[in-house]
Design an enzyme around this catalytic site. Sequence first.
Site, PDB file in Angstrom:
ATOM      1  N   LYS A  85       0.926  -1.167   0.209  1.00 30.56           N
ATOM      2  CA  LYS A  85       0.129   0.214   0.200  1.00 30.56           C
ATOM      3  C   LYS A  85       0.568   1.369   0.527  1.00 30.56           C
ATOM      4  CE  LYS A  85      -4.140   2.692   3.029  1.00 30.56           C
ATOM      5  NZ  LYS A  85      -5.017   1.858   3.838  1.00 30.56           N
ATOM      6  N   SER A 154      -9.134   2.604   3.193  1.00 30.40           N
ATOM      7  CA  SER A 154      -8.155   2.878   1.919  1.00 30.40           C
ATOM      8  C   SER A 154      -7.549   2.005   0.819  1.00 30.40           C
ATOM      9  CB  SER A 154      -7.499   4.107   2.646  1.00 30.40           C
ATOM     10  OG  SER A 154      -7.037   3.470   3.843  1.00 30.40           O
ATOM     11  N   SER A 178      -9.824   0.025   7.010  1.00 30.68           N
ATOM     12  CA  SER A 178      -9.050  -0.145   5.624  1.00 30.68           C
ATOM     13  C   SER A 178      -8.543  -1.607   5.179  1.00 30.68           C
ATOM     14  CB  SER A 178      -8.648   0.830   5.688  1.00 30.68           C
ATOM     15  OG  SER A 178      -8.524   2.378   6.539  1.00 30.68           O
TER      16      SER A 178
END
Length: 463
Positions: A85, A154, A178
């Site tokens: 990420k 996210s 997330s």
Amino acid sequence: MPNYSPKDFRALTWHDATPAFTTGKDTPRAYLERCLETIAAREPVVKAWVVMNEAGAREAADASTARWKAGQPLSPIDGMPIGIKDLLETRDMPTQMGCKAYEGNFPKRDNAAVWALREAGAVVLGKTTTAELGGSHPPATTNPFDPARTPGGSSSGSAAAVGARMVPAAIGTQVGGSIIRPAGYCGNFALKPTQGGINRGERQATSMSTHGPHAGSIEDMWQVAIEIATRAGGDPGRLGLFGPSTTPEARKPMTLAVMEAEGWALLDDASKSAFETLIERLRATGVTVLRRGDNPMIEAFEESLQGIQVLTNTITAWENHWGHRNLVNADPDGVSQRIRNTLAGAEKLTPADYRTLVLRREEIRQRHAALAPLVDAMIAPASPGPAPLWPGDVPGQPLAPRPTGDAVYNTPSSALGAPVVTSPMTAVGGMPMGIQLVGQPHSDAAMTAIARWMVETIEPAIA
């Protein structure tokens, strides 16, 4: 129309590919090339990646191939292609955090978890998309099973890359929801570990953030997590992730408790039907499943969850607001209106307000701890339904409040600092809807064992 079924979908996996590496029938380099072929085919629509290091990945895969050939792999995930990420620093790729103000940011150092993955021989293939600064302003990423829908956030790109069979695993992060929610939306397995279970490296600013793996199988999920933890440990002052060096054996629970939380009223009829079907299938195996009306301690815990989404969001907004303020001061056009709106609310708070919120969170944790002698885990949907449609913000209209979906079923475990394993056990309307198991702190391995038993024993529910 979407046509996902947890009975039929075959995710990309790693653990079952490695035996062929020892015989020479397959190699990590060949496996990587198959991943790159899938990425080339699907990335134009899914848009899961920010940047990739294909040359570096091939070099790492070649080195792994030589180690497997020599019978000396560094770990069971030696050679595994993995996405990171784009909130976590990587020495060989920029870290731009989905934020215009960070375009070109290239600190040229590794996050602790990334360092640990490299030490284990994993192939760090690229950076996956994130909502801006790990918040709610979405990237362009689409759901791998329906491009009209959000992949969640996210950890949008990490979830989508695994769901699209681009890689067998990717690292996400969570403060509110997330890891759990995007995993559920994209048909992944995921571990949101006990708070502090996996070393966050440079990302220590907030009290509820965690790193955790998305994967196509529960075996790969656990192996990635434990390989990081055995090398980098947990956060400073934390005990780190506990558990065996390989995936915990499947374990049937004696008692589960349904966690309705604030999301129960938001479940549509089809999603509720799928969840209730799964509960009945659990009961049919002899598992006791309790509801809030069955025990006063469960009811007390459920009552304590009222308002928890606002509580967790406000705590995080306060903890982030100095960083956000500095960013806005330095580059006011480099952040979204969503970030500026959150910042405006946070700057109205006082230290006394924050103290009150933290004490309220501690009360909820005590209510949860009281359930330890009563239930093995709590079970709940990973989200209030499958991934919603996301057409984008409408110019001239107020910003959509939840563009990556509703975290109402995720904020409880974030506030509790509790481990969660999300599994693709239900589907609604041809889309994945994950199921989560929430445990007591440091029961990560136990939650993995129960989830494994569920996946191996219980027929998925489809509505």
